[in-house]
Enzyme design. Structure first.
Site, PDB file in Angstrom:
ATOM      1  N   ASP A   1       0.320 -73.289  21.178  1.00 49.85           N
ATOM      2  CA  ASP A   1       0.895 -72.390  22.054  1.00 49.85           C
ATOM      3  C   ASP A   1       1.576 -71.138  21.237  1.00 49.85           C
ATOM      4  OD1 ASP A   1       2.376 -71.150  24.165  1.00 49.85           O
ATOM      5  OD2 ASP A   1       1.869 -72.666  25.464  1.00 49.85           O
TER       6      ASP A   1
ATOM      7  N   SER B   1       1.487 -67.844  29.053  1.00 51.59           N
ATOM      8  CA  SER B   1       0.879 -69.042  29.013  1.00 51.59           C
ATOM      9  C   SER B   1       0.012 -69.372  30.485  1.00 51.59           C
ATOM     10  CB  SER B   1       1.959 -70.205  29.003  1.00 51.59           C
ATOM     11  OG  SER B   1       2.595 -70.338  27.699  1.00 51.59           O
TER      12      SER B   1
ATOM     13  N   ARG C   1      13.168 -62.021  26.904  1.00 49.99           N
ATOM     14  CA  ARG C   1      12.216 -62.942  26.156  1.00 49.99           C
ATOM     15  C   ARG C   1      10.723 -62.338  26.325  1.00 49.99           C
ATOM     16  NH1 ARG C   1      12.525 -68.696  25.313  1.00 49.99           N
ATOM     17  NH2 ARG C   1      10.716 -69.847  25.922  1.00 49.99           N
ATOM     18  N   ASP C   2      10.596 -61.483  27.533  1.00 48.70           N
ATOM     19  CA  ASP C   2       9.262 -60.782  27.498  1.00 48.70           C
ATOM     20  C   ASP C   2       9.548 -59.185  27.196  1.00 48.70           C
ATOM     21  OD1 ASP C   2       8.265 -62.928  28.625  1.00 48.70           O
ATOM     22  OD2 ASP C   2       8.893 -62.661  30.525  1.00 48.70           O
TER      23      ASP C   2
ATOM     24  N   ARG D   1      12.156 -74.813  33.964  1.00 47.50           N
ATOM     25  CA  ARG D   1      10.920 -75.189  34.415  1.00 47.50           C
ATOM     26  C   ARG D   1      10.571 -76.651  33.977  1.00 47.50           C
ATOM     27  NH1 ARG D   1       7.196 -71.660  30.324  1.00 47.50           N
ATOM     28  NH2 ARG D   1       7.890 -72.583  28.462  1.00 47.50           N
TER      29      ARG D   1
ATOM     30  N   ARG E   1       5.471 -65.513  39.116  1.00 46.77           N
ATOM     31  CA  ARG E   1       4.971 -66.582  38.355  1.00 46.77           C
ATOM     32  C   ARG E   1       5.518 -67.840  38.591  1.00 46.77           C
ATOM     33  NH1 ARG E   1       4.321 -67.427  31.747  1.00 46.77           N
ATOM     34  NH2 ARG E   1       4.954 -69.344  31.627  1.00 46.77           N
ATOM     35  N   GLY E   2       4.968 -68.797  38.713  1.00 48.98           N
ATOM     36  CA  GLY E   2       5.320 -70.145  39.441  1.00 48.98           C
ATOM     37  C   GLY E   2       6.354 -71.172  38.606  1.00 48.98           C
ATOM     38  N   ASP E   3       6.174 -71.404  37.263  1.00 50.78           N
ATOM     39  CA  ASP E   3       6.486 -72.549  36.631  1.00 50.78           C
ATOM     40  C   ASP E   3       8.372 -72.616  36.661  1.00 50.78           C
ATOM     41  OD1 ASP E   3       6.592 -70.295  34.652  1.00 50.78           O
ATOM     42  OD2 ASP E   3       6.181 -71.661  33.064  1.00 50.78           O
ATOM     43  N   ARG E   4       8.790 -71.173  36.447  1.00 52.86           N
ATOM     44  CA  ARG E   4      10.092 -71.112  36.457  1.00 52.86           C
ATOM     45  C   ARG E   4      10.826 -70.819  37.765  1.00 52.86           C
ATOM     46  NH1 ARG E   4      12.199 -71.672  31.477  1.00 52.86           N
ATOM     47  NH2 ARG E   4      10.696 -71.081  29.536  1.00 52.86           N
TER      48      ARG E   4
ATOM     49  N   LYS F   1       5.684 -77.622  27.947  1.00 49.64           N
ATOM     50  CA  LYS F   1       4.594 -77.266  28.150  1.00 49.64           C
ATOM     51  C   LYS F   1       3.591 -78.207  29.086  1.00 49.64           C
ATOM     52  CE  LYS F   1       5.282 -73.522  25.930  1.00 49.64           C
ATOM     53  NZ  LYS F   1       5.182 -72.092  26.145  1.00 49.64           N
TER      54      LYS F   1
ATOM     55  N   ASP G   1       5.289 -70.819  20.128  1.00 47.01           N
ATOM     56  CA  ASP G   1       6.029 -70.031  21.139  1.00 47.01           C
ATOM     57  C   ASP G   1       7.307 -70.237  21.409  1.00 47.01           C
ATOM     58  OD1 ASP G   1       5.287 -68.535  23.455  1.00 47.01           O
ATOM     59  OD2 ASP G   1       6.139 -69.955  24.547  1.00 47.01           O
TER      60      ASP G   1
ATOM     61  N   HIS H   1      10.095 -67.624  20.560  1.00 46.02           N
ATOM     62  CA  HIS H   1      11.126 -66.871  21.534  1.00 46.02           C
ATOM     63  C   HIS H   1      12.367 -66.650  21.170  1.00 46.02           C
ATOM     64  CE1 HIS H   1       8.351 -66.064  24.763  1.00 46.02           C
ATOM     65  NE2 HIS H   1       7.919 -67.306  25.058  1.00 46.02           N
TER      66      HIS H   1
ATOM     67  N   ASP I   1      -3.257 -69.967  23.292  1.00 46.03           N
ATOM     68  CA  ASP I   1      -3.198 -69.244  24.719  1.00 46.03           C
ATOM     69  C   ASP I   1      -2.929 -67.836  24.570  1.00 46.03           C
ATOM     70  OD1 ASP I   1      -0.606 -70.135  24.087  1.00 46.03           O
ATOM     71  OD2 ASP I   1      -0.033 -70.376  26.078  1.00 46.03           O
ATOM     72  N   HIS I   2      -1.995 -67.367  23.652  1.00 39.62           N
ATOM     73  CA  HIS I   2      -1.694 -65.992  23.208  1.00 39.62           C
ATOM     74  C   HIS I   2      -0.888 -66.038  21.999  1.00 39.62           C
ATOM     75  CE1 HIS I   2       2.483 -67.284  24.396  1.00 39.62           C
ATOM     76  NE2 HIS I   2       1.681 -67.832  25.354  1.00 39.62           N
TER      77      HIS I   2
ATOM     78  N   HIS J   1       5.837 -62.145  23.555  1.00 42.79           N
ATOM     79  CA  HIS J   1       4.466 -62.694  23.204  1.00 42.79           C
ATOM     80  C   HIS J   1       4.009 -61.579  22.376  1.00 42.79           C
ATOM     81  CE1 HIS J   1       4.333 -65.799  26.502  1.00 42.79           C
ATOM     82  NE2 HIS J   1       5.125 -66.151  25.747  1.00 42.79           N
TER      83      HIS J   1
HETATM   84  O1  LIG Z   1       8.967 -69.015  28.582  1.00 43.48           O
HETATM   85  C1  LIG Z   1       8.207 -68.391  29.289  1.00 43.48           C
HETATM   86  O2  LIG Z   1       8.377 -68.474  30.822  1.00 43.48           O
HETATM   87  C2  LIG Z   1       7.107 -67.336  28.841  1.00 43.48           C
HETATM   88  C3  LIG Z   1       7.711 -66.284  28.693  1.00 43.48           C
HETATM   89  O3  LIG Z   1       8.281 -65.599  29.648  1.00 43.48           O
HETATM   90  O4  LIG Z   1       6.242 -68.201  27.883  1.00 43.48           O
HETATM   91  P1  LIG Z   1       5.133 -68.750  28.122  1.00 43.48           P
HETATM   92  O5  LIG Z   1       4.187 -67.884  28.817  1.00 43.48           O
HETATM   93  O6  LIG Z   1       4.524 -69.185  26.703  1.00 43.48           O
HETATM   94  O7  LIG Z   1       5.230 -70.084  28.831  1.00 43.48           O
HETATM   95 MN   LIG Z   2       2.086 -69.916  25.951  1.00 45.15          MN
HETATM   96 MN   LIG Z   3       6.116 -68.016  25.613  1.00 48.51          MN
END
Ligand SMILES: O=C(O)[C@@H](CO)OP(=O)(O)O
Ligand SMILES: [Mn+2]
Ligand SMILES: [Mn+2]
Length: 523
Positions: free
Chosen positions: A12, A63, A152-153, A195, A266-269, A342, A410, A414, A451-452, A475
Site C-alpha cells: 500500500d 485505496s 491527509r489528502d 475504519r 467513501r465508505g470505509d471511514r 487495511k 501508506d 501519511h 494500489d497508489h 498520496h
Molecule cells: O487513510 C485514508 O483514509 C486514505 C487517505 O484519505 O488512505 P487510503 O486510501 O490509502 O486508505
Molecule cells: Mn492505499
Molecule cells: Mn492512504
C-alpha cells in the site's frame, strides 16, 4: 498444470518516482524488491485519475478506487465522479431522500458532517457548498456544519484554508431567512472517521462532539485550530475535538427532528458513524447517552449488502464481475489477509465494496489486529505477523489464490515522517523476502504491486527554490510497480493500469479472463 498458488502482494502506498528527495521508496534499503525488479518480468502501471474511475487525471489514487480496480478488472465511475454528476444534473435534489431530509427538518436544523477539504478521496468541499445552497433554496432555515479537518489528502496544515472558504460561502448565503455556521469539529484521525473497527473510541468522541456538544468550547473553528496548534503542535489530521459555543452554549447539538447528512462519499471511514446514527437500541459499540430522532443520510450507500446507511443521496457504483466471484465460480480457493487498517481493503474494497464473502467454503479472510498508535512510532506495523500467517497459508496447499496488503508505505507515509517511512518500506521488503521463500517452496507465482503512491514523495514540492521542506502526508500521482516472480512471461505493450491486473491473475491461473475485464498485462 499451472503453477499454484498465485500470491498477490499489494504494497500500500508504494509508488515509483525517479526523484531522490524525500523518496522513501527509492532511498529505503530494499534488496528483495530490487532483485525482483532486476530479474523478473515487470512494468509500471497507472493507479490514479481516469485509469481508476476518478473525475480527472489530477486526482491522486487511493485505496478504495485502487482495490476496486484491482479486484474487478474494470474502470467504474467512482463516488467522487458519481456525486459530481448527480449534483450538476440536479438529480440529487429530486430524490425522495433529499425531499424527506428537507421536510423532516422543517422545524429543526439540517446538519452536515464530513471531511472538509478538496482532497476528493473521501469528500469534496464543492459538494458541501452545493448541499448548503440547495438546502437554503428548499426552505431550510438552520444549518450546522460538523467539520473533520483533513491534512491527509491535502497539505498537512491547510485546515484554515477550507474553514475560511466555507465560512465565506456561508456568510454569503446567510440572511434573515437562513443561518448556517460551524458547530463542531476535530481532526479526522482523532474523531469520527475510524475504519474497520480499529478504534471505536474515535467514533464515540465524535458522537460526544457533534451530537451531544460536549467538549472544549471555542468561539470559532479558527480559534480552536490555532489554540490547539499552539498548545500541542499537532497537525490537522490529529487535532483534538472542539465545540463551537456562544454564551457557553453549544451552537449546534443534534436534536430530535433534525436531519443529518454525512457528505463523505467513501465508505470505509463512513460506516461506523453511520451505524451509530442508524443503529437501534441494540447498538452496543459505545454508550450514545442520548439518541436523537433524526433522519440520517449518507452521500452514498457505503455497503449496499449490509444496507449502511439506510438512507443515502447517491447510488454507489454497482461493481459486478469481480475477480473473486469469477474465481469462486471456477472453484478456486482464495485467501485474503491484512491487518485491521487495511483488512477491508483486501476484502470489502477488493470485492467491489461488499463485506460479505461470495462463498464461505472457498474464501478465507484473516485479520491481524492493528496497533492503536501513531504509526511513525511503529513503522513495521504488523507486517511480520501478517507474514507469519500468510506463509503458513501458502505452505498449506489449501489455496490457489492468496492476496495481502502491507499498509506500511501508506500508513507511515501519511504521518509525514520521512525516516519512519523508510523503515516502513524496509519492513515490507523484509517480509517480501519471506513470502518469496514460501512461494519457492511450493513452486508458486508471486505478484508484487501497489494500489497508489504515497511513500515515494514525502515532501511537498517547495513553492520557491531553497524554501524549507514541508512534510507531505498525502498520496501521489505516480505509477506503481507490477512484478511477476517465478513465471517466465512476456509483458505486453500498452498503457496499463490497476484494472488490467484481474485478467493477468486469471491468465497466471491458466483461466480465460472474464470478457468484461480490461486485457491482461502479459501476453
Ligand atoms: O487513510 C485514508 O483514509 C486514505 C487517505 O484519505 O488512505 P487510503 O486510501 O490509502 O486508505
Ligand atoms: Mn492505499
Ligand atoms: Mn492512504
Amino acid at each position: 498444470m499451472s503453477k499454484r498458488p498465485v500470491v498477490l502482494v499489494v504494497m500500500d502506498g508504494v509508488g515509483i518516482s525517479n526523484n531522490e528527495l524525500g523518496n522513501a521508496v527509492k532511498n529505503a534499503y530494499t534488496p528483495t524488491l530490487d532483485e525482483l525488479w532486476k530479474t523478473c518480468p515487470h512494468t509500471e502501471i497507472k493507479a490514479h485519475g481516469l485509469a481508476v474511475g476518478l473525475p480527472s487525471d489530477g486526482d491522486m489514487g487511493n485505496s478504495e478506487v485502487g482495490h476496486n480496480a484491482l479486484g474487478c478488472g474494470q474502470i467504474y465511475s467512482q463516488g467522487a465522479k458519481l456525486v459530481n454528476e448527480s449534483i450538476s444534473s440536479g438529480d440529487m435534489f429530486t430524490t425522495e431522500t433529499w425531499k424527506e431530509l428537507i421536510s423532516n427538518c422543517e422545524n429543526g436544523t439540517m446538519h452536515f458532517l464530513g471531511l472538509l477539504s478538496d482532497g476528493n478521496v473521501h469528500s469534496h468541499i464543492n459538494h458541501l457548498k452545493s448541499l448548503l445552497s440547495q438546502a437554503k433554496k428548499d426552505g431550510v432555515k438552520e444549518a450546522r456544519l460538523h467539520i473533520l479537518l483533513d491534512g491527509r489528502d491535502v497539505p498537512e496544515t491547510s485546515a484554515l484554508i477550507y474553514v475560511d472558504e466555507i465560512e465565506a460561502y456561508m456568510a454569503a448565503l446567510n440572511d434573515d431567512q437562513f443561518h448556517a455556521c460551524i458547530a463542531s469539529g476535530g481532526g479526522r484521525m482523532n474523531i469520527t472517521m475510524d475504519r474497520y473497527e480499529a478504534n471505536w473510541a474515535m467514533v464515540e468522541k465524535g458522537w460526544h462532539t457533534h451530537v451531544l456538544g460536549e467538549g472544549r468550547m471555542f468561539a470559532s473553528a479558527k480559534e480552536a485550530i490555532e489554540t490547539y496548534r499552539n498548545e500541542t503542535g499537532v497537525v490537522d489530521q490529529d487535532l483534538p475535538p472542539f465545540v463551537i459555543a456562544k454564551d457557553d452554549q453549544p451552537v449546534g447539538t443534534i436534536e430530535d427532528g433534525d436531519s443529518v447528512i454525512l457528505f463523505n462519499f467513501r465508505g470505509d471511514r463512513a460506516q461506523e458513524i453511520s451505524l451509530a446514527f442508524d443503529g437501534d437500541e441494540s447498538f452496543d459499540k459505545f454508550d450514545r447517552v442520548r439518541i436523537p430522532k433524526v433522519m440520517y443520510a449518507g452521500m452514498l450507500q457505503y455497503d449496499a449488502d449490509l444496507n449502511i446507511p439506510h438512507h443515502f443521496l447517491t447510488y454507489p457504483p454497482k461493481i459486478k464481475f469481480t475477480l473473486s466471484e469469477y474465481l469462486v465460480n471456477k472453484g478456486i480457493r482464495q485467501y485474503a489477509i491484512s491487518e485491521t487498517q487495511k483488512f477491508g481493503h483486501v476484502t470489502y474494497f477488493w470485492n467491489g465494496n461488499r463485506s460479505e464473502k461470495f462463498d464461505n467454503e472457498l474464501e478465507d479472510f484473516v485479520e491481524i489486529k492493528s496497533d492503536v498508535v501513531p504509526f511513525d512510532q511503529r513503522p513495521w506495523m504488523k507486517s511480520a505477523e501478517i507474514t507469519d500467517v500468510l506463509v503458513e497459508a501458502i505452505l498449506s496447499g489449501k489455496y490457489d489464490f492468496l492476496r495481502t496488503n502491507y499498509p506500511n508505505g501508506d500508513m507511515v507515509g501519511h504521518t509525514g515522517d520521512y525516516e519512519a517511512t523508510i523503515i516502513g518500506v524496509e519492513a515490507v521488503d523484509l517480509n517480501l523476502k519471506r513470502i518469496k521463500k514460501a512461494v519457492d517452496a511450493v513452486n508458486g507465482i508471486l505478484i508484487v504491486t501497489a494500489d497508489h503512491g504515497n511513500a515515494d514523495e514525502m515532501y511537498e514540492k517547495p513553492k520557491k527554490e531553497g524554501a524549507a521542506l514541508k512534510a507531505k502526508t498525502s498520496h501521489t500521482l505516480n505509477k506503481v510497480p507490477f512484478i511477476i516472480y517465478n513465471r517466465d512471461v512476456t509483458m505486453d505493450e500498452g498503457d496499463f493500469g490497476l484494472a488490467n491486473v484481474a485478467s493477468t491473475v486469471a491468465k497466471l491461473l491458466e483461466l480465460e479472463p472474464d470478457s468484461h475485464w480490461l486485457p491482461s498485462i502479459i501476453k
